[in-house]
Scaffold this motif. Structure first.
Motif, PDB file in Angstrom:
ATOM      1  N   ASP A  53      -9.379   3.172   2.542  1.00 35.07           N
ATOM      2  CA  ASP A  53      -8.407   3.901   1.727  1.00 35.07           C
ATOM      3  C   ASP A  53      -8.986   4.034   0.321  1.00 35.07           C
ATOM      4  O   ASP A  53      -8.769   3.165  -0.538  1.00 35.07           O
ATOM      5  CB  ASP A  53      -7.071   3.152   1.708  1.00 35.07           C
TER       6      ASP A  53
ATOM      7  N   GLN B 288       0.482  -1.074   0.460  1.00 30.77           N
ATOM      8  CA  GLN B 288       0.720   0.070   1.333  1.00 30.77           C
ATOM      9  C   GLN B 288      -0.456   1.026   1.226  1.00 30.77           C
ATOM     10  O   GLN B 288      -1.052   1.197   0.160  1.00 30.77           O
ATOM     11  CB  GLN B 288       2.015   0.790   0.938  1.00 30.77           C
ATOM     12  N   LEU B 289      -0.795   1.633   2.336  1.00 31.26           N
ATOM     13  CA  LEU B 289      -1.896   2.586   2.344  1.00 31.26           C
ATOM     14  C   LEU B 289      -1.444   3.926   1.787  1.00 31.26           C
ATOM     15  O   LEU B 289      -0.269   4.294   1.858  1.00 31.26           O
ATOM     16  CB  LEU B 289      -2.404   2.776   3.777  1.00 31.26           C
TER      17      LEU B 289
ATOM     18  N   THR C 257       2.876   5.997   8.672  1.00 32.67           N
ATOM     19  CA  THR C 257       3.682   4.837   9.102  1.00 32.67           C
ATOM     20  C   THR C 257       2.918   3.999  10.110  1.00 32.67           C
ATOM     21  O   THR C 257       2.900   2.758  10.040  1.00 32.67           O
ATOM     22  CB  THR C 257       5.020   5.310   9.707  1.00 32.67           C
TER      23      THR C 257
ATOM     24  N   LYS D 279      -0.352   3.887  10.544  1.00 34.74           N
ATOM     25  CA  LYS D 279      -1.488   3.239   9.877  1.00 34.74           C
ATOM     26  C   LYS D 279      -1.034   1.987   9.137  1.00 34.74           C
ATOM     27  O   LYS D 279      -1.705   0.945   9.190  1.00 34.74           O
ATOM     28  CB  LYS D 279      -2.147   4.218   8.894  1.00 34.74           C
ATOM     29  N   ASN D 280       0.082   2.081   8.471  1.00 34.35           N
ATOM     30  CA  ASN D 280       0.589   0.925   7.726  1.00 34.35           C
ATOM     31  C   ASN D 280       1.017  -0.206   8.660  1.00 34.35           C
ATOM     32  O   ASN D 280       0.843  -1.380   8.325  1.00 34.35           O
ATOM     33  CB  ASN D 280       1.752   1.346   6.825  1.00 34.35           C
ATOM     34  N   LYS D 281       1.550   0.147   9.837  1.00 36.32           N
ATOM     35  CA  LYS D 281       1.918  -0.895  10.795  1.00 36.32           C
ATOM     36  C   LYS D 281       0.690  -1.691  11.236  1.00 36.32           C
ATOM     37  O   LYS D 281       0.721  -2.921  11.321  1.00 36.32           O
ATOM     38  CB  LYS D 281       2.610  -0.275  12.008  1.00 36.32           C
TER      39      LYS D 281
ATOM     40  N   TYR E 217      -2.172  -1.915   9.595  1.00 33.22           N
ATOM     41  CA  TYR E 217      -2.689  -2.614   8.416  1.00 33.22           C
ATOM     42  C   TYR E 217      -1.896  -3.896   8.149  1.00 33.22           C
ATOM     43  O   TYR E 217      -2.477  -4.973   7.935  1.00 33.22           O
ATOM     44  CB  TYR E 217      -2.632  -1.676   7.211  1.00 33.22           C
ATOM     45  N   GLN E 218      -0.575  -3.797   8.202  1.00 30.80           N
ATOM     46  CA  GLN E 218       0.260  -4.971   7.938  1.00 30.80           C
ATOM     47  C   GLN E 218       0.086  -6.028   9.041  1.00 30.80           C
ATOM     48  O   GLN E 218       0.104  -7.231   8.763  1.00 30.80           O
ATOM     49  CB  GLN E 218       1.730  -4.568   7.819  1.00 30.80           C
TER      50      GLN E 218
END
Length: 366
Positions: free
Chosen positions: A38, A7-8, A102, A104-106, A108-109
């Protein structure tokens, strides 16, 4: 560590990276990447779609048929700057996206999911599924209605082919070859979103994108400034010069009773006929959808070779010649409505088709 579990941190940044067009054909349309940095987690990853491996088995055959597997790749930003800046001398721009953690994490994932061995390969489509469109889709998926496509006038009302030709030197074999190979699908008007198959257009759209009255992207930053410029001046030794001379020669021969007229036609129609066979193969024998329904095939008819050995010589083929001249004229006019780039490539063969169609029936070449 990287992957689907990571997770970022709140300090993470997601940036659109746009790389200027290069000099070689594979790089002339520019390139898009997405950079996730990050510092808290030691993450510095630039994701690029549209990567392929020259070592792939039967590489050229798969490339020709449109079945070559393309993949997503990842590098550090320093590697990107070393290659595009120091090796290829292409400017590199960055737009930091204003996304919440949220979102950014979407992204990234999603990128890390695409990197999995079972997901990384995909069927590349120049207009529809490339390095820019994949990033466009991922950013748009998390940014809601930030992109107001209907109001981006600069990106409207041009076809896929028109946009492509803005990046090609008109007097070049690449421009002629690509315009000859493209069929009716390339002539469809691209929406503003569709036009973002070109990295520069997606860069421009991201400049205009807004959420809640605020720009989606911060002010662009130039990570590398190229001092080199691409030379777009007219090349007097380019293909148009030779094709104009061939057109004039075809005209001259058509108004003269020359003993070597038949031999000229055999060479001319053989070359164009073989090209027609190749275009027919691209249209029906490959996965390149944009090369289907090609009006150039009406004038570059595949059977002109080997039929030329008969229709260029015998008056008994006059009906065939007249039918082909009509079809060739239709194909020529159709092509001209889409791209004037094809005027001189097609003119020599059309002139001889018309001349043979109106040849006196008592004239036998040979």
């Amino acid at each position: 560590s990287f992957g689907l579990q990571a997770q970022l941190s709140p300090q993470a940044q997601v940036s659109l990276i746009t790389i200027a067009p290069g000099k070689d054909l594979y790089s002339v349309f520019g390139h898009s990447s997405i950079w996730i940095q990050d510092p808290a987690n030691g993450i510095d990853r630039v994701y690029s779609y549209g990567t392929f491996d020259f070592a792939t088995e039967y590489f050229y055959w798969k490339f020709l048929r449109g079945t070559l597997p393309y993949t997503i790749s990842v590098n550090s930003m320093q590697t990107i700057l070393d290659y595009y800046g120091q090796v290829e001398h292409r400017s590199v721009n960055m737009q930091v996206l204003r996304l919440d953690l949220t979102e950014k994490n979407k992204i990234y994932q999603a990128l890390e999911t695409n990197l999995l061995p079972e997901n990384r390969e995909y069927a590349y489509k120049f207009f529809y599924d490339n390095c820019a469109t994949r990033i466009r889709d991922q950013i748009e998926a998390v940014s809601g209605d930030a992109y107001d496509w209907d109001h981006y006038d600069r990106l409207q009302k041009k076809s896929y082919r028109d946009w492509m030709n803005q990046y090609l030197t008109a007097n070049s074999w690449a421009a002629i070859g690509m315009n000859l190979a493209l069929g009716v699908p390339a002539n469809h008007t691209a929406s503003a979103s569709d036009a973002c198959y070109l990295p520069d257009n997606f860069y421009a759209a991201t400049l205009l994108a807004k959420r809640n009255g605020q720009n989606l992207a911060e002010e662009p930053m130039r990570l590398y400034e190229s001092t080199e410029s691409i030379n777009n001046s007219f090349d007097w030794l380019g293909p148009f010069t030779w094709l104009v001379l061939l057109t004039l020669l075809s005209l001259f021969i058509s108004f003269q009773a020359l003993t070597w007229q038949y031999r000229f036609d055999v060479v001319l129609f053989s070359v164009y006929g073989l090209l027609g066979i190749f275009l027919f193969f691209l249209a029906v024998g490959t996965d390149h959808v944009v090369m289907g329904w090609n009006p150039a095939s009406l004038i570059l008819f595949p059977l002109q070779f080997p039929f030329v050995f008969w229709f260029a010589k015998s008056p008994s083929w006059l009906k065939y010649n007249r039918f082909m001249a009509i079809m060739g004229l239709i194909g020529f006019i159709w092509c001209m409505t889409e791209s004037w780039t094809l005027l001189f490539p097609l003119a020599p063969i059309l002139i001889r088709m018309i001349a043979l169609a109106f040849r006196p029936t008592n004239v036998i070449n040979g």
